[in-house]
Design a protein around this motif. Structure first.
Motif, PDB file in Angstrom:
ATOM      1  N   UNK A  70       0.834  -1.200   0.000  1.00  0.00           N
ATOM      2  CA  UNK A  70       0.000   0.000   0.000  1.00  0.00           C
ATOM      3  C   UNK A  70       0.869   1.251   0.000  1.00  0.00           C
ATOM      4  N   UNK A  71       0.530   2.189  -0.895  1.00  0.00           N
ATOM      5  CA  UNK A  71       1.297   3.420  -1.061  1.00  0.00           C
ATOM      6  C   UNK A  71       0.381   4.631  -1.003  1.00  0.00           C
ATOM      7  N   UNK A  73       1.173   7.395  -2.784  1.00  0.00           N
ATOM      8  CA  UNK A  73       1.228   7.755  -4.198  1.00  0.00           C
ATOM      9  C   UNK A  73       2.270   6.882  -4.880  1.00  0.00           C
ATOM     10  N   UNK A  74       2.140   6.736  -6.186  1.00  0.00           N
ATOM     11  CA  UNK A  74       3.091   5.916  -6.937  1.00  0.00           C
ATOM     12  C   UNK A  74       4.508   6.465  -6.814  1.00  0.00           C
ATOM     13  N   UNK A  75       4.655   7.795  -6.734  1.00  0.00           N
ATOM     14  CA  UNK A  75       6.006   8.349  -6.663  1.00  0.00           C
ATOM     15  C   UNK A  75       6.693   8.059  -5.330  1.00  0.00           C
ATOM     16  N   UNK A  76       5.948   7.520  -4.350  1.00  0.00           N
ATOM     17  CA  UNK A  76       6.598   7.050  -3.122  1.00  0.00           C
ATOM     18  C   UNK A  76       7.371   5.766  -3.410  1.00  0.00           C
ATOM     19  N   UNK A  77       6.924   5.042  -4.433  1.00  0.00           N
ATOM     20  CA  UNK A  77       7.581   3.794  -4.813  1.00  0.00           C
ATOM     21  C   UNK A  77       8.718   4.030  -5.790  1.00  0.00           C
ATOM     22  N   UNK A  78       8.501   4.911  -6.763  1.00  0.00           N
ATOM     23  CA  UNK A  78       9.517   5.076  -7.797  1.00  0.00           C
ATOM     24  C   UNK A  78       9.601   6.473  -8.382  1.00  0.00           C
ATOM     25  N   UNK A  79      10.827   6.929  -8.494  1.00  0.00           N
ATOM     26  CA  UNK A  79      11.217   8.044  -9.354  1.00  0.00           C
ATOM     27  C   UNK A  79      12.446   7.586 -10.141  1.00  0.00           C
ATOM     28  N   UNK A  80      12.462   6.287 -10.394  1.00  0.00           N
ATOM     29  CA  UNK A  80      13.620   5.637 -10.993  1.00  0.00           C
ATOM     30  C   UNK A  80      13.722   5.883 -12.489  1.00  0.00           C
ATOM     31  N   UNK A  81      14.943   5.731 -12.999  1.00  0.00           N
ATOM     32  CA  UNK A  81      15.137   5.706 -14.439  1.00  0.00           C
ATOM     33  C   UNK A  81      14.508   4.425 -14.976  1.00  0.00           C
ATOM     34  N   UNK A 100      -1.370  -1.181  -4.356  1.00  0.00           N
ATOM     35  CA  UNK A 100      -2.540  -0.326  -4.172  1.00  0.00           C
ATOM     36  C   UNK A 100      -2.034   1.056  -3.782  1.00  0.00           C
ATOM     37  N   UNK A 101      -2.408   2.070  -4.561  1.00  0.00           N
ATOM     38  CA  UNK A 101      -1.973   3.440  -4.288  1.00  0.00           C
ATOM     39  C   UNK A 101      -3.189   4.348  -4.186  1.00  0.00           C
ATOM     40  N   UNK A 102      -3.160   5.255  -3.232  1.00  0.00           N
ATOM     41  CA  UNK A 102      -4.313   6.123  -2.997  1.00  0.00           C
ATOM     42  C   UNK A 102      -4.594   7.049  -4.169  1.00  0.00           C
ATOM     43  N   UNK A 103      -3.589   7.306  -5.008  1.00  0.00           N
ATOM     44  CA  UNK A 103      -3.818   8.164  -6.171  1.00  0.00           C
ATOM     45  C   UNK A 103      -4.216   7.364  -7.409  1.00  0.00           C
ATOM     46  N   UNK A 104      -4.437   6.053  -7.243  1.00  0.00           N
ATOM     47  CA  UNK A 104      -4.869   5.197  -8.351  1.00  0.00           C
ATOM     48  C   UNK A 104      -6.106   4.408  -7.922  1.00  0.00           C
ATOM     49  N   UNK A 134      -0.376   1.149 -16.436  1.00  0.00           N
ATOM     50  CA  UNK A 134      -0.459   2.461 -15.808  1.00  0.00           C
ATOM     51  C   UNK A 134       0.778   2.774 -14.971  1.00  0.00           C
ATOM     52  N   UNK A 135       1.321   1.768 -14.310  1.00  0.00           N
ATOM     53  CA  UNK A 135       2.514   1.996 -13.504  1.00  0.00           C
ATOM     54  C   UNK A 135       3.695   2.407 -14.370  1.00  0.00           C
ATOM     55  N   UNK A 136       3.813   1.805 -15.546  1.00  0.00           N
ATOM     56  CA  UNK A 136       4.886   2.197 -16.459  1.00  0.00           C
ATOM     57  C   UNK A 136       4.762   3.668 -16.835  1.00  0.00           C
ATOM     58  N   UNK A 137       3.530   4.089 -17.125  1.00  0.00           N
ATOM     59  CA  UNK A 137       3.291   5.488 -17.493  1.00  0.00           C
ATOM     60  C   UNK A 137       3.604   6.412 -16.320  1.00  0.00           C
ATOM     61  N   UNK A 138       3.066   6.077 -15.143  1.00  0.00           N
ATOM     62  CA  UNK A 138       3.244   6.944 -13.980  1.00  0.00           C
ATOM     63  C   UNK A 138       4.681   6.945 -13.471  1.00  0.00           C
ATOM     64  N   UNK A 139       5.372   5.824 -13.635  1.00  0.00           N
ATOM     65  CA  UNK A 139       6.785   5.778 -13.251  1.00  0.00           C
ATOM     66  C   UNK A 139       7.591   6.727 -14.126  1.00  0.00           C
ATOM     67  N   UNK A 140       7.262   6.760 -15.415  1.00  0.00           N
ATOM     68  CA  UNK A 140       7.947   7.671 -16.334  1.00  0.00           C
ATOM     69  C   UNK A 140       7.638   9.126 -15.988  1.00  0.00           C
TER      70      UNK A 140
END
Length: 210
Positions: A70-71, A73-81, A100-104, A134-140
């Protein structure tokens, strides 16, 4: 949640001066509203732009297939290249961990109880495909935001230096003086943290005059 699945929360802040537990109450409330409960918390102060995050890796190592990470937001998990994100995603998918992310909002169903095993399996496969895309998009997007902020910061510093206005980060003298007064009165680091809402690192730097 059915089938013995557990929920674990991952909370992250980028620097030691930030409160990584800030979203804990929000995650607790959200889980309660979804009829679930959090089995454990993994908290750390580390940049989301690196895989060198001991608590995240400990969480992924500890969690089992079907468990939910549980997150806030997704950016708590990744801001990775991109390449590093692919590595992290492979670990998550390889262990069968669900996100599961509160912003998704479309990830919320992973916390719901299912009426049948067939429905659960069918929905999980659909959600896995949608979530992966969606995670691929949001990670980017998260990485681009990180790069843009760093670029703007460098440009701002360079411009300030040209104009002779840049003097580095200003110390919060008021907070520093408050810390010193409280230490002189015999308060512990933990007590000062609670009163002023600052980190142990900030207190230590003030005491050492850094």
């Amino acid at each position: 949640m059915g089938n013995g699945s557990r929920v674990f929360a991952y909370l992250r802040a980028s620097t030691a001066d930030q409160d990584a537990t800030r979203a804990k109450t929000m995650l607790d409330t959200f889980c309660h509203e979804q009829g679930a409960s959090i089995s454990g918390y993994f908290v750390e102060n580390a940049s989301g732009a690196t895989l060198d995050r001991p608590e995240l890796m400990r969480a992924l190592s500890f969690m089992q297939e079907g468990d939910v990470l549980l997150l806030e937001q997704v950016d708590r998990l990744t801001r990775l290249k991109s390449a590093e994100w692919e590595k992290l995603r492979a670990i998550i998918e390889g262990k069968g961990i669900r996100l599961c992310a509160l912003d998704l909002p479309f990830t919320f169903p992973v916390l719901e109880k299912k009426d049948s095993v067939a429905e659960d399996d069918f929905q999980q496969r659909i959600m896995a495909a949608i979530t992966g895309m969606m995670l691929d998009v949001l990670a980017a997007v998260a990485r681009k935001d990180f790069d843009d902020r760093r670029r703007r910061q460098k440009e701002g510093i360079a411009k300030a230096k040209e104009q002779g206005k840049y003097a580095g980060r200003k110390k919060d003298e008021q907070k520093r003086n408050q810390i010193l007064v409280l230490r002189e009165r015999g308060l512990s680091y933990s007590e000062i943290e609670g009163l002023l809402g600052c980190s142990r690192r900030t207190i230590s730097k003030a005491v050492r005059g850094v």
